[in-house]
Design a protein around this motif. Structure first.
Motif, mmCIF file in Angstrom:
data_model
loop_
_atom_site.group_PDB
_atom_site.id
_atom_site.type_symbol
_atom_site.label_atom_id
_atom_site.label_comp_id
_atom_site.label_asym_id
_atom_site.label_seq_id
_atom_site.Cartn_x
_atom_site.Cartn_y
_atom_site.Cartn_z
ATOM 1 N N LYS A 143 8.045 -12.951 27.724
ATOM 2 C CA LYS A 143 6.682 -11.398 27.816
ATOM 3 C C LYS A 143 7.258 -10.326 28.587
ATOM 4 C CE LYS A 143 3.071 -11.258 26.050
ATOM 5 N NZ LYS A 143 2.832 -10.787 24.547
ATOM 6 N N ALA A 144 7.963 -10.453 29.517
ATOM 7 C CA ALA A 144 8.875 -9.337 30.721
ATOM 8 C C ALA A 144 10.011 -9.071 29.302
ATOM 9 C CB ALA A 144 9.267 -9.774 31.730
ATOM 10 N N ILE A 145 11.032 -9.398 28.967
ATOM 11 C CA ILE A 145 11.766 -8.611 27.751
ATOM 12 C C ILE A 145 11.977 -8.196 26.387
ATOM 13 C CG2 ILE A 145 13.626 -9.777 26.557
ATOM 14 C CD1 ILE A 145 14.146 -12.318 28.178
ATOM 15 N N ASN A 146 10.252 -8.720 26.321
ATOM 16 C CA ASN A 146 9.565 -8.121 25.304
ATOM 17 C C ASN A 146 9.019 -6.731 25.464
ATOM 18 O OD1 ASN A 146 8.431 -7.593 22.531
ATOM 19 N ND2 ASN A 146 7.151 -9.214 22.590
ATOM 20 N N ILE A 147 8.602 -6.726 26.235
ATOM 21 C CA ILE A 147 7.828 -5.503 27.258
ATOM 22 C C ILE A 147 9.406 -4.076 27.495
ATOM 23 C CG2 ILE A 147 6.204 -4.521 29.151
ATOM 24 C CD1 ILE A 147 4.854 -6.997 28.985
ATOM 25 N N SER A 148 10.232 -4.851 28.522
ATOM 26 C CA SER A 148 10.454 -4.145 29.125
ATOM 27 C C SER A 148 11.726 -3.101 27.590
ATOM 28 C CB SER A 148 11.509 -4.576 29.511
ATOM 29 O OG SER A 148 12.144 -6.176 29.654
ATOM 30 N N GLY A 149 11.579 -4.624 26.333
ATOM 31 C CA GLY A 149 11.981 -3.881 25.418
ATOM 32 C C GLY A 149 11.831 -2.768 24.519
ATOM 33 N N LYS A 150 10.471 -2.858 24.407
ATOM 34 C CA LYS A 150 9.357 -1.997 23.724
ATOM 35 C C LYS A 150 9.583 -0.690 24.634
ATOM 36 C CE LYS A 150 5.562 -4.879 22.037
ATOM 37 N NZ LYS A 150 4.412 -4.686 22.447
ATOM 38 N N GLN A 151 9.628 -0.173 26.147
ATOM 39 C CA GLN A 151 10.248 0.720 26.523
ATOM 40 C C GLN A 151 11.895 1.724 26.420
ATOM 41 O OE1 GLN A 151 6.996 0.689 28.461
ATOM 42 N NE2 GLN A 151 7.651 1.283 30.086
ATOM 43 N N ARG A 152 12.333 0.581 25.878
ATOM 44 C CA ARG A 152 13.539 1.355 25.074
ATOM 45 C C ARG A 152 13.509 2.114 24.509
ATOM 46 N NH1 ARG A 152 17.672 -3.915 24.589
ATOM 47 N NH2 ARG A 152 15.565 -4.430 23.780
ATOM 48 N N MET A 153 12.392 1.600 23.280
ATOM 49 C CA MET A 153 11.827 1.936 22.065
ATOM 50 C C MET A 153 10.830 3.645 22.781
ATOM 51 S SD MET A 153 8.795 2.301 19.754
ATOM 52 C CE MET A 153 7.121 0.515 20.646
ATOM 53 N N LEU A 154 9.852 3.154 22.931
ATOM 54 C CA LEU A 154 8.954 4.379 23.475
ATOM 55 C C LEU A 154 9.492 6.048 23.759
ATOM 56 C CD1 LEU A 154 6.089 2.267 24.774
ATOM 57 C CD2 LEU A 154 6.112 3.292 23.239
ATOM 58 N N SER A 155 10.888 4.938 24.934
ATOM 59 C CA SER A 155 11.641 6.302 25.096
ATOM 60 C C SER A 155 12.153 7.452 23.683
ATOM 61 C CB SER A 155 12.703 6.510 26.347
ATOM 62 O OG SER A 155 13.625 5.043 25.178
ATOM 63 N N GLN A 156 12.578 6.522 22.590
ATOM 64 C CA GLN A 156 12.648 7.360 22.577
ATOM 65 C C GLN A 156 11.794 7.572 20.460
ATOM 66 O OE1 GLN A 156 16.678 7.664 21.461
ATOM 67 N NE2 GLN A 156 15.956 7.086 23.809
ATOM 68 N N LYS A 157 11.246 6.587 20.778
ATOM 69 C CA LYS A 157 9.466 7.410 20.008
ATOM 70 C C LYS A 157 8.764 8.492 20.458
ATOM 71 C CE LYS A 157 5.871 5.022 17.327
ATOM 72 N NZ LYS A 157 4.622 3.462 17.737
ATOM 73 N N ILE A 158 9.121 8.886 21.737
ATOM 74 C CA ILE A 158 8.691 9.616 22.004
ATOM 75 C C ILE A 158 9.094 11.415 22.034
ATOM 76 C CG2 ILE A 158 7.873 11.081 24.723
ATOM 77 C CD1 ILE A 158 6.971 8.035 25.489
ATOM 78 N N SER A 159 10.372 11.058 22.200
ATOM 79 C CA SER A 159 11.400 12.397 22.302
ATOM 80 C C SER A 159 11.317 12.927 19.957
ATOM 81 C CB SER A 159 13.074 11.821 22.201
ATOM 82 O OG SER A 159 12.924 11.489 23.625
ATOM 83 N N LYS A 160 10.674 11.937 19.792
ATOM 84 C CA LYS A 160 11.444 11.610 18.454
ATOM 85 C C LYS A 160 9.944 12.496 17.429
ATOM 86 C CE LYS A 160 8.759 9.370 15.655
ATOM 87 N NZ LYS A 160 7.858 7.828 15.530
ATOM 88 N N ALA A 161 8.961 12.298 18.452
ATOM 89 C CA ALA A 161 7.603 12.827 17.784
ATOM 90 C C ALA A 161 7.270 14.521 18.524
ATOM 91 C CB ALA A 161 6.257 12.045 18.509
ATOM 92 N N TYR A 162 8.227 14.440 19.765
ATOM 93 C CA TYR A 162 8.455 16.173 20.702
ATOM 94 C C TYR A 162 9.368 16.849 19.791
ATOM 95 C CZ TYR A 162 9.515 19.206 23.909
ATOM 96 O OH TYR A 162 8.781 20.527 24.625
ATOM 97 N N LEU A 163 10.796 16.486 19.002
ATOM 98 C CA LEU A 163 11.271 17.432 18.146
ATOM 99 C C LEU A 163 10.889 17.010 17.047
ATOM 100 C CD1 LEU A 163 13.226 16.922 20.274
ATOM 101 C CD2 LEU A 163 15.121 16.380 18.098
ATOM 102 N N LEU A 164 9.897 16.381 16.279
ATOM 103 C CA LEU A 164 9.400 16.599 15.213
ATOM 104 C C LEU A 164 8.432 17.659 14.864
ATOM 105 C CD1 LEU A 164 9.525 12.646 13.405
ATOM 106 C CD2 LEU A 164 9.901 15.105 12.281
ATOM 107 N N ILE A 165 7.743 18.108 16.038
ATOM 108 C CA ILE A 165 6.489 18.882 16.557
ATOM 109 C C ILE A 165 7.024 20.062 16.855
ATOM 110 C CG2 ILE A 165 4.840 19.586 17.892
ATOM 111 C CD1 ILE A 165 4.584 16.781 18.930
ATOM 112 N N ALA A 166 7.937 19.691 17.542
ATOM 113 C CA ALA A 166 9.092 21.902 18.060
ATOM 114 C C ALA A 166 9.640 21.700 16.201
ATOM 115 C CB ALA A 166 9.936 21.041 18.992
#
Length: 276
Positions: free
Chosen positions: A36-59
């Protein structure tokens, strides 16, 4: 007789010391399982990119309420999951990686809370990879702890931890595809650099699909979801030049990469639950 009693006492003492040491080795990551911890920490990698992507699309001016909602919800999830991982961490390397992630995240939050424009988007581009690398260090540290403890607990499976990590990484790579695709359309001056990152991300994603397709952990449900992944991925696989030369609309990239992320999130959760 006295010598025999001493030997027995010494044997008992050694056994007690060993059992104390063994009990100190946790079979879980705090209050949650290692997988579960490996899965959750793996999601953090994805979220870092998802946040960045969303920001650029809005910009970029993509006026879609779902993108704004995604940015806000992803920020909340990253913060909350970072707290969970930190609260349950026990090993020094993991604690150190999480501390670094927290520092980078605090700086990153300042940028993503700013007005979305070209200048701040460049700051996101420069900062996101460092945050991603540190998040990946957390995943590797937790996986290493899992593998280390496997010598004490026989119910562990190193290959399962690896496959959860690989599948979870696909979520991040799909979001990174959209991030750097957007960057190539926004910043023509730096287009070659961002196109190289886009190409590297494509190759990693495509190669990993091949690895997962032949995994011995694949259930019927996993194979069905991998089939769905292939149907989404086909448009990029058959037109890689189009991907690298901005032939797809940003809305199409947003939708397709989110479908890929959703599918790999399901697949990763299925792998996590194999031994339950």
């Amino acid at each position: 007789m006295k010598k025999k009693s001493t030997t027995i006492l010494l044997t008992i003492l050694i056994a007690l010391v060993f059992n104390t040491y063994l009990s100190a080795q946790s079979d879980t990551y705090g209050a949650i399982s290692y997988v579960k911890a490996i899965n959750i920490s793996g999601k953090q990698r994805m979220l870092s990119q998802k946040i960045s992507k969303a920001y650029l699309l809005i910009a970029k001016g993509i006026n879609d309420q779902s993108i704004k909602k995604e940015l806000n919800s992803s920020k909340f999830l990253f913060e909350k999951q970072l707290q969970i991982l930190t609260k349950n961490a026990s090993s020094s390397p993991t604690k150190l990686s999480l501390k670094k992630a927290k520092t980078l995240w605090d700086d990153f939050k300042v940028i993503i809370s700013s007005t979305p424009n070209a200048g701040n988007s460049l700051r996101i581009i420069k900062a996101n990879t460092d945050l991603l690398k540190t998040c990946n260090d957390v995943v590797i540290s937790i996986e290493n702890s899992y593998n280390y403890n496997s010598q004490f607990f026989q119910n562990k499976d190193k290959d399962l931890a690896k496959i959860i990590n690989l599948s979870g990484r696909q979520r991040m790579l799909s979001q990174r595809l959209c991030l750097y695709y957007t960057a190539t359309t926004m910043f023509k001056k730096d287009n070659p650099e961002y196109k190289n990152i886009l190409n590297e991300t494509y190759e990693k994603f495509d190669n990993t699909i091949g690895e997962l397709l032949i995994s011995s952990y694949n259930s019927t449900e996993v194979e069905e979801e991998l089939g769905a992944v292939m149907s989404y991925w086909e448009k990029f696989q058959t037109n890689k030049n189009g991907l690298l030369n901005s032939d797809f609309t940003l809305q199409e990239m947003f939708t397709t990469t989110n479908q890929l992320t959703k599918s790999f999130n399901k697949i990763t959760n299925l792998y996590e639950n194999i031994n339950k």
